[in-house]
Scaffold this motif. Structure first.
Motif, PDB file in Angstrom:
ATOM      1  N   LEU A 184       0.835  -1.208   0.000  1.00  0.00           N
ATOM      2  CA  LEU A 184       0.000   0.000   0.000  1.00  0.00           C
ATOM      3  C   LEU A 184       0.865   1.252   0.000  1.00  0.00           C
ATOM      4  O   LEU A 184       0.554   2.239  -0.688  1.00  0.00           O
ATOM      5  CB  LEU A 184      -0.940  -0.005   1.209  1.00  0.00           C
ATOM      6  N   LEU A 238       2.275   1.691  -3.455  1.00  0.00           N
ATOM      7  CA  LEU A 238       1.244   2.178  -4.364  1.00  0.00           C
ATOM      8  C   LEU A 238       1.077   3.685  -4.231  1.00  0.00           C
ATOM      9  O   LEU A 238       1.071   4.434  -5.221  1.00  0.00           O
ATOM     10  CB  LEU A 238      -0.072   1.459  -4.053  1.00  0.00           C
ATOM     11  N   GLN A 242     -11.157  -6.754  -3.424  1.00  0.00           N
ATOM     12  CA  GLN A 242     -10.578  -5.409  -3.488  1.00  0.00           C
ATOM     13  C   GLN A 242      -9.116  -5.428  -3.041  1.00  0.00           C
ATOM     14  O   GLN A 242      -8.246  -4.809  -3.663  1.00  0.00           O
ATOM     15  CB  GLN A 242     -11.380  -4.448  -2.611  1.00  0.00           C
ATOM     16  N   GLU A 289      -5.683  -4.489  -5.286  1.00  0.00           N
ATOM     17  CA  GLU A 289      -4.656  -3.530  -4.863  1.00  0.00           C
ATOM     18  C   GLU A 289      -3.276  -4.170  -4.862  1.00  0.00           C
ATOM     19  O   GLU A 289      -2.285  -3.548  -5.268  1.00  0.00           O
ATOM     20  CB  GLU A 289      -4.997  -2.991  -3.476  1.00  0.00           C
ATOM     21  N   SER A 305      -0.149  -2.860  -7.183  1.00  0.00           N
ATOM     22  CA  SER A 305       1.080  -2.400  -6.538  1.00  0.00           C
ATOM     23  C   SER A 305       2.288  -3.219  -6.984  1.00  0.00           C
ATOM     24  O   SER A 305       3.374  -2.669  -7.235  1.00  0.00           O
ATOM     25  CB  SER A 305       0.938  -2.469  -5.017  1.00  0.00           C
ATOM     26  N   CYS A 364     -14.264  -3.671  -8.165  1.00  0.00           N
ATOM     27  CA  CYS A 364     -12.966  -3.199  -7.674  1.00  0.00           C
ATOM     28  C   CYS A 364     -12.883  -1.677  -7.805  1.00  0.00           C
ATOM     29  O   CYS A 364     -13.136  -1.137  -8.879  1.00  0.00           O
ATOM     30  CB  CYS A 364     -11.823  -3.853  -8.449  1.00  0.00           C
ATOM     31  N   PRO A 410      -7.683   3.082  -6.262  1.00  0.00           N
ATOM     32  CA  PRO A 410      -7.204   3.914  -5.142  1.00  0.00           C
ATOM     33  C   PRO A 410      -7.561   5.370  -5.413  1.00  0.00           C
ATOM     34  O   PRO A 410      -7.432   5.859  -6.546  1.00  0.00           O
ATOM     35  CB  PRO A 410      -5.684   3.688  -5.171  1.00  0.00           C
TER      36      PRO A 410
END
Length: 364
Positions: free
Chosen positions: A132, A135, A189, A193, A197, A223, A226
């Motif tokens: 995260l 990303l 979801q 992600e 990433s 989905c 971000p």
């Protein structure tokens, strides 16, 4: 023995084999590409141990866990872990926080199977946190260009020919429209992600400092993009891909009819596969009834039904061109034309696939 690791970047860059010792319910909510779920405890065992921990503390919970996972159950799990370590001598094991469950798994492997196998320090939580953070940092620091165009112009085809593209629809396993579902389910979801990433991480490691993305809504099926990425997509430079109506119809027949039908027949017998495919196509059109208007929907649905009947009878696909042409000219094209006008000041290049590819390769 290889040491335990906290080098998360190398794990993902090297596609390190990962043995996930969490319970199946945890794994189903979110996991990493290629990870294999070989839990220390199943869902019910984990639930009982969790209650015991809250009521009586860690020592009692460990004792209960040892009681629940013993005898034949323990032997079967040990065997599965041992097989994984033999098949993947360069891998790692982990649990949620890299704590008790992975340590117990590691200890049992060492003491009862004579196998020393490293674990990921910090476990799933630390690895997800790393992804995260990566990303967010990549979206903040990299340069982005957006690829737009009418429905069916082949934006995904263009992206797949570029080393510095990010295929959001591929990571979401959805084509991004009412007709975008595949025969198999989308990722969660969390897994979406992770895929995004890791793709950014690998392409950045290859030296790419900029990326090309397809122009998307905030959600691709179920989905969600971000938020910082989606907000950026409303501002970044736009390249507009053009193609003729007939070429676009041909491409849509290939992707949304021929290929989708093949996906369903791969999942079951031909008769059932065709029935499921036809039902999904009809439902996709039905979902936009309000936006089409009832009369227009009825007209297109009748053409679609006739095309499906002919396809089932003879395998011919040409009948689908008529409802697709109507859907494009009466619904999608006016909508995309309006959106194109709203974004006109961001368009820095437009052309056919060859011209767009050449431009993006020169300015990538």
């Amino acid at each position: 023995m290889r040491p335990d690791t906290h080098h998360y970047r190398e794990l993902f860059l090297n596609n390190a084999p990962l043995m996930d010792a969490r319970a199946p319910i945890e794994f189903s909510k979110g996991a990493f590409p290629g990870a294999l779920n070989l839990p220390l405890m199943n869902d019910e065992e984990r639930h009982q141990v969790g209650i015991c921990y809250k009521q009586h503390g860690q020592e009692a919970a460990i004792a209960l866990g040892n009681k629940l996972v013993s005898g034949q159950i323990k032997e079967e799990r040990l065997q599965a872990w041992a097989q994984f370590t033999q098949a993947h001598p360069d891998g790692y094991l982990y649990c949620f926080r890299g704590g008790l469950r992975s340590q117990i798994t590691q200890t049992w492997l060492r003491e009862e199977a004579g196998i020393r196998y490293p674990r990921v320090v910090g476990g799933y939580k630390a690895m997800r946190g790393f992804l995260l953070n990566n990303l967010e940092q990549t979206v903040s620091s990299a340069r982005f260009q957006i690829l737009g165009g009418m429905t069916g112009t082949g934006k995904t085809d263009v992206l797949q020919q570029l080393d510095h593209s990010l295929d959001l629809e591929g990571y979401a396993h959805h084509r991004g429209s009412s007709f975008g579902k595949h025969a198999t389910a989308q990722p969660s979801q969390i897994n979406f992600e992770h895929r995004l990433s890791i793709a950014m991480l690998k392409k950045t490691a290859q030296g790419h400092q900029g990326f090309v993305l397809e122009d998307e809504s905030q959600t691709i099926g179920r989905c969600s993009l971000p938020l910082n990425l989606y907000r950026g997509m409303q501002q970044w430079p736009l390249i507009w891909l053009e193609d003729s109506l007939e070429n676009r119809i041909t491409r849509i027949v290939r992707d949304y009819v021929q290929n989708l039908h093949a996906e369903f027949t791969q999942q079951s017998d031909p008769q059932t596969g065709f029935a499921l495919f036809a039902e999904q196509l009809r439902q996709s059109l039905s979902r936009i009834t309000k936006r089409l208007g009832h009369q227009r929907y009825q007209q297109l649905a009748a053409i679609m039904d006739a095309a499906l009947q002919e396809q089932e009878r003879s395998g011919a696909l040409d009948g689908h061109r008529d409802w697709i042409r109507g859907l494009l000219t009466q619904y999608y094209d006016p909508m995309y034309s309006y959106q194109r006008e709203q974004k006109a000041d961001r368009v820095i290049f437009q052309g056919d696939a060859d011209a767009v590819l050449n431009y993006l390769r020169r300015h990538g």
